[in-house]
Design an enzyme around this catalytic site. Structure first.
Site, PDB file in Angstrom:
ATOM      1  N   ASP A   1       0.828  -1.195   0.000  1.00  0.00           N
ATOM      2  CA  ASP A   1       0.000   0.000   0.000  1.00  0.00           C
ATOM      3  C   ASP A   1       0.872   1.258   0.000  1.00  0.00           C
ATOM      4  O   ASP A   1       1.815   1.382   0.797  1.00  0.00           O
ATOM      5  CB  ASP A   1      -0.899   0.002   1.234  1.00  0.00           C
ATOM      6  CG  ASP A   1      -1.711   1.274   1.342  1.00  0.00           C
ATOM      7  OD1 ASP A   1      -2.507   1.542   0.430  1.00  0.00           O
ATOM      8  OD2 ASP A   1      -1.525   2.004   2.335  1.00  0.00           O
ATOM      9  N   ARG A   2       0.556   2.171  -0.900  1.00  0.00           N
ATOM     10  CA  ARG A   2       1.377   3.371  -1.053  1.00  0.00           C
ATOM     11  C   ARG A   2       1.061   4.447  -0.012  1.00  0.00           C
ATOM     12  O   ARG A   2       1.837   5.374   0.188  1.00  0.00           O
ATOM     13  CB  ARG A   2       1.175   3.967  -2.459  1.00  0.00           C
ATOM     14  CG  ARG A   2       1.997   3.314  -3.555  1.00  0.00           C
ATOM     15  CD  ARG A   2       1.573   1.909  -3.883  1.00  0.00           C
ATOM     16  NE  ARG A   2       0.221   1.854  -4.454  1.00  0.00           N
ATOM     17  CZ  ARG A   2      -0.512   0.746  -4.542  1.00  0.00           C
ATOM     18  NH1 ARG A   2      -0.051  -0.403  -4.057  1.00  0.00           N
ATOM     19  NH2 ARG A   2      -1.717   0.767  -5.078  1.00  0.00           N
TER      20      ARG A   2
ATOM     21  N   CYS B   1      -0.505   4.845 -10.995  1.00  0.00           N
ATOM     22  CA  CYS B   1      -0.870   5.120  -9.600  1.00  0.00           C
ATOM     23  C   CYS B   1      -0.311   6.488  -9.246  1.00  0.00           C
ATOM     24  O   CYS B   1       0.899   6.719  -9.403  1.00  0.00           O
ATOM     25  CB  CYS B   1      -0.305   4.059  -8.661  1.00  0.00           C
ATOM     26  SG  CYS B   1      -0.525   4.437  -6.902  1.00  0.00           S
ATOM     27  N   ASN B   2      -1.162   7.378  -8.797  1.00  0.00           N
ATOM     28  CA  ASN B   2      -0.720   8.729  -8.450  1.00  0.00           C
ATOM     29  C   ASN B   2       0.140   8.744  -7.197  1.00  0.00           C
ATOM     30  O   ASN B   2       1.218   9.342  -7.177  1.00  0.00           O
ATOM     31  CB  ASN B   2      -1.936   9.644  -8.267  1.00  0.00           C
ATOM     32  CG  ASN B   2      -2.613   9.998  -9.576  1.00  0.00           C
ATOM     33  OD1 ASN B   2      -2.253  10.965 -10.240  1.00  0.00           O
ATOM     34  ND2 ASN B   2      -3.612   9.218  -9.958  1.00  0.00           N
ATOM     35  N   THR B   3      -0.321   8.073  -6.138  1.00  0.00           N
ATOM     36  CA  THR B   3       0.408   8.102  -4.872  1.00  0.00           C
ATOM     37  C   THR B   3       1.811   7.518  -5.015  1.00  0.00           C
ATOM     38  O   THR B   3       2.752   7.960  -4.344  1.00  0.00           O
ATOM     39  CB  THR B   3      -0.371   7.339  -3.779  1.00  0.00           C
ATOM     40  OG1 THR B   3      -1.736   7.754  -3.798  1.00  0.00           O
ATOM     41  CG2 THR B   3       0.200   7.614  -2.405  1.00  0.00           C
TER      42      THR B   3
ATOM     43  N   THR C   1      -6.207   9.915  -2.873  1.00  0.00           N
ATOM     44  CA  THR C   1      -5.993   9.148  -1.649  1.00  0.00           C
ATOM     45  C   THR C   1      -5.571  10.092  -0.529  1.00  0.00           C
ATOM     46  O   THR C   1      -5.056  11.196  -0.761  1.00  0.00           O
ATOM     47  CB  THR C   1      -4.889   8.091  -1.833  1.00  0.00           C
ATOM     48  OG1 THR C   1      -3.638   8.767  -2.058  1.00  0.00           O
ATOM     49  CG2 THR C   1      -5.185   7.140  -2.970  1.00  0.00           C
TER      50      THR C   1
ATOM     51  N   LYS D   1     -11.501  -0.960  -5.633  1.00  0.00           N
ATOM     52  CA  LYS D   1     -10.524  -2.044  -5.508  1.00  0.00           C
ATOM     53  C   LYS D   1     -11.209  -3.377  -5.158  1.00  0.00           C
ATOM     54  O   LYS D   1     -10.701  -4.443  -5.503  1.00  0.00           O
ATOM     55  CB  LYS D   1      -9.478  -1.693  -4.449  1.00  0.00           C
ATOM     56  CG  LYS D   1      -8.508  -0.583  -4.885  1.00  0.00           C
ATOM     57  CD  LYS D   1      -7.494  -0.282  -3.805  1.00  0.00           C
ATOM     58  CE  LYS D   1      -6.537   0.824  -4.215  1.00  0.00           C
ATOM     59  NZ  LYS D   1      -5.639   0.457  -5.319  1.00  0.00           N
TER      60      LYS D   1
ATOM     61  N   CYS E   1      -6.638   9.901  -8.325  1.00  0.00           N
ATOM     62  CA  CYS E   1      -6.341   8.505  -7.993  1.00  0.00           C
ATOM     63  C   CYS E   1      -6.919   7.709  -9.145  1.00  0.00           C
ATOM     64  O   CYS E   1      -8.033   8.004  -9.611  1.00  0.00           O
ATOM     65  CB  CYS E   1      -6.985   8.103  -6.669  1.00  0.00           C
ATOM     66  SG  CYS E   1      -6.958   6.311  -6.389  1.00  0.00           S
TER      67      CYS E   1
END
Length: 255
Positions: A72-73, A107-109, A149, A188, A218
């Site tokens: 998990d980011r 994925c942005n994060t 997020t 998700k 996101c």
């Protein structure tokens, strides 16, 4: 005779149109996905739809590494959880070794970590934050709501990027941010309709304060937005922004 002339003119027009159409330059796009899997699958669909191609052979070559094992980011940004950076490095290095000429990550994060090592990559990386900020400036010069997020908001990667060009993002209050995080969890989990309903409530609340587009910062959020029954022109998708940038690079399109 007239028919022959008309056919000849049509053939010339068709040939001219083909000659002017952008051509795939042969570069291989390497996509690090699986963060989450639905988002990277949607990204491939978007790139396929945006490609100026009329045959299979005119589409770009793409290598997708769907790697859902990346931790998990969000966690490490808040001081807990396994660091995803080594997994991101490994994934991008694998794509480079497999022949990718251009890289991107859906994925942005993840770009909070990617910015730590981006300059050390052998191949250029198309940066989703850069491209989404650029798309936001073009679509809504007066600003936009940033929905992302909790980790992306806390890290400030969009706000800091936008500040360099004088652009401004509106950030929702804590309650709405938590709801956005729940939207992401629902996508998700494959619960798209529930995600769309919750996102609809969030957006309507934000638009009561100021009616400017929401930036889906996101890559799960554009999926939820499709199920929200909200106007398409009120969402700036980070997946679309990334796909547009990839198409420009793969077809040598200069704006």
């Amino acid at each position: 005779m007239k028919r022959i002339i008309l056919l000849s003119v049509a053939a010339i027009v068709c040939f001219a149109a083909q000659a002017q159409a952008p051509r795939y330059n042969g570069k291989v796009l390497g996509v690090l996905g699986g963060l989450g899997p639905a988002a990277s699958a949607d990204f491939i669909r978007i790139v396929t739809e945006k490609a100026p191609a009329t045959t299979d052979q005119e589409h770009p070559r793409i290598i997708l590494l769907s790697e859902p094992r990346v931790p998990d980011r969000n966690g490490p940004i808040f001081g807990h959880g396994e660091d995803p950076e080594p997994y991101l490095i490994q994934g991008l290095e694998s794509l480079q070794s497999w022949g990718a000429d251009i890289l991107c990550v859906t994925c942005n994060t993840a770009h909070y970590y990617i910015d730590h090592f981006r300059d050390g990559l052998d191949k250029p990386l198309i940066h989703i934050i850069d491209e989404t900020v650029l798309a936001s400036r073009k679509r809504s010069p007066g600003g936009a709501w940033l929905i992302a997020t909790l980790g992306t908001i806390k890290a400030g990667i969009f706000q800091d990027n936008a500040e360099k060009s004088g652009y401004h993002f509106l950030v929702p209050e804590d309650e709405e941010r938590e709801k956005v995080q729940q939207v992401i969890r629902l996508v998700k989990a494959g619960e798209y309709e529930a995600a769309g309903k919750l996102l609809r409530k969030v957006c309507k609340k934000l638009w009561r304060d100021k009616r400017v587009p929401v930036v889906a910062a996101c890559t799960e959020i554009p999926i939820a937005y499709k199920y929200s029954a909200l106007p398409a022109d009120m969402c700036i998708s980070s997946l679309d922004a990334l796909a547009d940038a990839c198409i420009r690079e793969l077809y040598d399109i200069h704006e």
